[in-house]
Design a protein around this motif. Sequence first.
Motif, PDB file in Angstrom:
ATOM      1  N   LEU A 182      44.288 -36.497  65.729  1.00 58.50           N
ATOM      2  CA  LEU A 182      45.212 -36.965  64.710  1.00 58.50           C
ATOM      3  C   LEU A 182      45.451 -35.876  63.681  1.00 58.50           C
ATOM      4  N   ALA A 183      46.681 -35.798  63.203  1.00 57.41           N
ATOM      5  CA  ALA A 183      47.056 -34.918  62.094  1.00 57.41           C
ATOM      6  C   ALA A 183      48.374 -35.437  61.536  1.00 57.41           C
ATOM      7  N   PRO A 184      48.686 -35.120  60.289  1.00 54.29           N
ATOM      8  CA  PRO A 184      50.006 -35.521  59.778  1.00 54.29           C
ATOM      9  C   PRO A 184      51.140 -34.961  60.623  1.00 54.29           C
ATOM     10  N   THR A 185      50.947 -33.750  61.153  1.00 49.64           N
ATOM     11  CA  THR A 185      51.896 -33.160  62.095  1.00 49.64           C
ATOM     12  C   THR A 185      51.190 -32.094  62.903  1.00 49.64           C
ATOM     13  N   PHE A 186      51.683 -31.876  64.120  1.00 50.82           N
ATOM     14  CA  PHE A 186      51.171 -30.789  64.953  1.00 50.82           C
ATOM     15  C   PHE A 186      52.178 -29.646  65.051  1.00 50.82           C
ATOM     16  N   LYS A 243      68.315 -19.098  67.679  1.00 48.35           N
ATOM     17  CA  LYS A 243      68.932 -20.409  67.451  1.00 48.35           C
ATOM     18  C   LYS A 243      68.626 -20.838  66.015  1.00 48.35           C
ATOM     19  N   HIS A 244      69.433 -20.320  65.100  1.00 47.51           N
ATOM     20  CA  HIS A 244      69.161 -20.506  63.686  1.00 47.51           C
ATOM     21  C   HIS A 244      69.478 -21.917  63.206  1.00 47.51           C
ATOM     22  N   ASP A 245      70.379 -22.607  63.883  1.00 44.15           N
ATOM     23  CA  ASP A 245      70.651 -23.996  63.508  1.00 44.15           C
ATOM     24  C   ASP A 245      69.418 -24.866  63.753  1.00 44.15           C
ATOM     25  N   GLU A 246      68.797 -24.667  64.916  1.00 44.08           N
ATOM     26  CA  GLU A 246      67.580 -25.421  65.226  1.00 44.08           C
ATOM     27  C   GLU A 246      66.436 -25.009  64.292  1.00 44.08           C
ATOM     28  N   LEU A 247      66.373 -23.723  63.966  1.00 43.84           N
ATOM     29  CA  LEU A 247      65.365 -23.241  63.018  1.00 43.84           C
ATOM     30  C   LEU A 247      65.500 -23.965  61.682  1.00 43.84           C
ATOM     31  N   LYS A 248      66.722 -24.113  61.209  1.00 41.57           N
ATOM     32  CA  LYS A 248      66.964 -24.805  59.940  1.00 41.57           C
ATOM     33  C   LYS A 248      66.634 -26.290  60.052  1.00 41.57           C
ATOM     34  N   LEU A 249      66.994 -26.901  61.159  1.00 40.71           N
ATOM     35  CA  LEU A 249      66.670 -28.312  61.361  1.00 40.71           C
ATOM     36  C   LEU A 249      65.163 -28.550  61.266  1.00 40.71           C
ATOM     37  N   LEU A 250      64.393 -27.680  61.909  1.00 38.23           N
ATOM     38  CA  LEU A 250      62.939 -27.832  61.894  1.00 38.23           C
ATOM     39  C   LEU A 250      62.387 -27.609  60.495  1.00 38.23           C
ATOM     40  N   ALA A 251      62.860 -26.568  59.817  1.00 35.17           N
ATOM     41  CA  ALA A 251      62.381 -26.297  58.466  1.00 35.17           C
ATOM     42  C   ALA A 251      62.710 -27.456  57.525  1.00 35.17           C
ATOM     43  N   ASP A 252      63.908 -27.996  57.626  1.00 35.90           N
ATOM     44  CA  ASP A 252      64.290 -29.123  56.779  1.00 35.90           C
ATOM     45  C   ASP A 252      63.439 -30.352  57.082  1.00 35.90           C
ATOM     46  N   TYR A 253      63.168 -30.580  58.355  1.00 35.22           N
ATOM     47  CA  TYR A 253      62.316 -31.706  58.753  1.00 35.22           C
ATOM     48  C   TYR A 253      60.930 -31.580  58.121  1.00 35.22           C
ATOM     49  N   VAL A 254      60.329 -30.397  58.229  1.00 40.49           N
ATOM     50  CA  VAL A 254      58.976 -30.197  57.716  1.00 40.49           C
ATOM     51  C   VAL A 254      58.959 -30.279  56.184  1.00 40.49           C
ATOM     52  N   ILE A 255      59.924 -29.637  55.538  1.00 36.76           N
ATOM     53  CA  ILE A 255      59.966 -29.671  54.071  1.00 36.76           C
ATOM     54  C   ILE A 255      60.177 -31.098  53.578  1.00 36.76           C
ATOM     55  N   ASP A 256      61.142 -31.798  54.133  1.00 31.76           N
ATOM     56  CA  ASP A 256      61.449 -33.150  53.661  1.00 31.76           C
ATOM     57  C   ASP A 256      60.286 -34.109  53.884  1.00 31.76           C
ATOM     58  N   ARG A 257      59.566 -33.923  54.965  1.00 33.24           N
ATOM     59  CA  ARG A 257      58.501 -34.872  55.296  1.00 33.24           C
ATOM     60  C   ARG A 257      57.164 -34.504  54.659  1.00 33.24           C
ATOM     61  N   PHE A 258      56.868 -33.213  54.550  1.00 35.20           N
ATOM     62  CA  PHE A 258      55.531 -32.811  54.112  1.00 35.20           C
ATOM     63  C   PHE A 258      55.509 -32.008  52.806  1.00 35.20           C
ATOM     64  N   TYR A 259      56.644 -31.436  52.413  1.00 42.13           N
ATOM     65  CA  TYR A 259      56.707 -30.652  51.190  1.00 42.13           C
ATOM     66  C   TYR A 259      57.945 -31.043  50.370  1.00 42.13           C
ATOM     67  N   MET A 284      48.206 -22.199  64.809  1.00 46.14           N
ATOM     68  CA  MET A 284      48.140 -22.217  63.343  1.00 46.14           C
ATOM     69  C   MET A 284      49.017 -23.344  62.798  1.00 46.14           C
ATOM     70  N   SER A 285      48.404 -24.247  62.052  1.00 43.72           N
ATOM     71  CA  SER A 285      49.129 -25.406  61.536  1.00 43.72           C
ATOM     72  C   SER A 285      50.020 -25.047  60.358  1.00 43.72           C
ATOM     73  N   ILE A 286      51.182 -25.671  60.313  1.00 44.18           N
ATOM     74  CA  ILE A 286      52.122 -25.465  59.221  1.00 44.18           C
ATOM     75  C   ILE A 286      51.642 -26.143  57.944  1.00 44.18           C
ATOM     76  N   LEU A 287      50.571 -26.938  58.038  1.00 44.50           N
ATOM     77  CA  LEU A 287      49.989 -27.605  56.870  1.00 44.50           C
ATOM     78  C   LEU A 287      48.741 -26.897  56.359  1.00 44.50           C
ATOM     79  N   GLY A 288      48.339 -25.809  57.011  1.00 47.85           N
ATOM     80  CA  GLY A 288      47.128 -25.114  56.578  1.00 47.85           C
ATOM     81  C   GLY A 288      45.868 -25.894  56.902  1.00 47.85           C
TER      82      GLY A 288
END
Length: 501
Positions: A189-193, A207-223, A266-270
């Motif tokens: 279990l983890a908040p995200t993998f 694929k910078h559009d997908e890169l932005k989608l992922l970054a926005d997902y992580v920021i909005d949900r965890f930061y 390496m986890s994006i949550l540290g």
Amino acid sequence: MTSPDPQQTQYRIDTLPFENSFASLPPAFYTRLMPTPVPAPYLVGASESVAAMIGLDSAELGRPEFTDTFAGNRVPKGALPLAAVYSGHQFGVWAGQLGDGRAILLGDVPAAISDKPGRMELQLKGSGLTPYSRMGDGRAVLRSSIREFLCSEAMAALGIPTSRALCVTGSDMLVMRETPETSAVVTRLAPTFVRFGSFEHWYYNEKHDELKLLADYVIDRFYPELREADNPYRAFLSEVTRRTARLMAQWQAVGFMHGVMNTDNMSILGITIDYGPYGFMEAFDANHICNHTDRQGRYSYQMQPGIGQWNCYALGQALLPLIGEVETTQAALEVYKGEYQQEMDRLLHAKLGLTTLQSQDKALIDEMFALMQANHIDFTLFFRRLGGLKLDDPGSDEPVRDLIIDRPAFDAWAAKYRERLRAENSVDAQRQAAMNAVNPKYVLRNYQAQIAIEKAQSKDFSEVQRLLKILEKPFDEQPENEKYAELPPDWAKELEVSCSS
């Protein structure tokens, strides 16, 4: 961690309120698929404390449905199983597309016990082939699953950010490694993998559009607080870098070696994820390599802080199209060194029972590590026994002194240590209590895990549960478990762990 609310909802397996937020991303980010069942699964071990984290009734752990669910033989209601794609640098070399080659994400559920509201993803590791399995079979073996289960919980009890492990289920189905081995599934279990390599995947595929989608997902949900920053992506990189630096210091301070610090691990949550050929330092050697596969020593104990920084730079490279400028990206990464040093200083002062910062501290600590290196002193026992040193009683040194070959060298260092303690009017009883609260008596030693594994391979799971209970309270004296805090036997030196699992 807050205490459980006695009025909180107690879920059964099929009433866990599953969602899968990661599945809200476009299909290019994952493949939906079901776990592959295993024949005649059985429960090897389970953590009641992790069950409580998600409000799962502890009575569920003994039900056949629990074992079937977390062996991958049945999917709980509401779950949307998927395997995620990512890439990464492995041993410093770009490895291209990787992904969840043997892990399947069931979904996320509310965290019933947490410092703040959130959700926890449940992932089955070893649950069968996925499109990302490459040359693998999608399975995990019993030995590695037990090691991940125990160490996840041991690290959590030490206060080190980590994924958690709910249970291990086994099966007599054989898989081939160096020799045939029985298979197993560990539920983690983890908040995200999401990991550094998740971002590298889109960057290197341009694929910078997908890169932005992922970054926005992580920021909005965890930061979400970073949305207010002038450049949220720069702020995101800076915060991940801070967390990673602090995590590296926490690993070093407890003598933990991860073994495979690839960017895809390496986890994006540290937090600590992907337990493979890890190890806790025993006879101290800064050059120690816990992973037999790591021939060049890239992930040795002394290299970990620098590799943590290297990995953050790899993440910074991947985020460059979003941040916009090289200079801005580099500025976000500059926090690493200061954050690491500050956290390491704090932790080492606490381990030595020092409550103030003084000019001679660095020399004292450097001399201590040189003494440990020259004498290959057991890392855990040294700090734990050092807490018993008394300012005006040289005889109190004997337990820690017994660990050291060059006793005159220790005596010389101990004299400087006492002088330093007197400079801040240290009180023996208060200092020992404080040191015992940060210097564990019990860590998961490789030989202890090996004994538990060998018993489990004969269907005796008692040692897995015994170790779990001991490691859940690593700072307590536990007189009935004193033998688990002794120096390892000579045969333990011959044990090797590798990436094979």
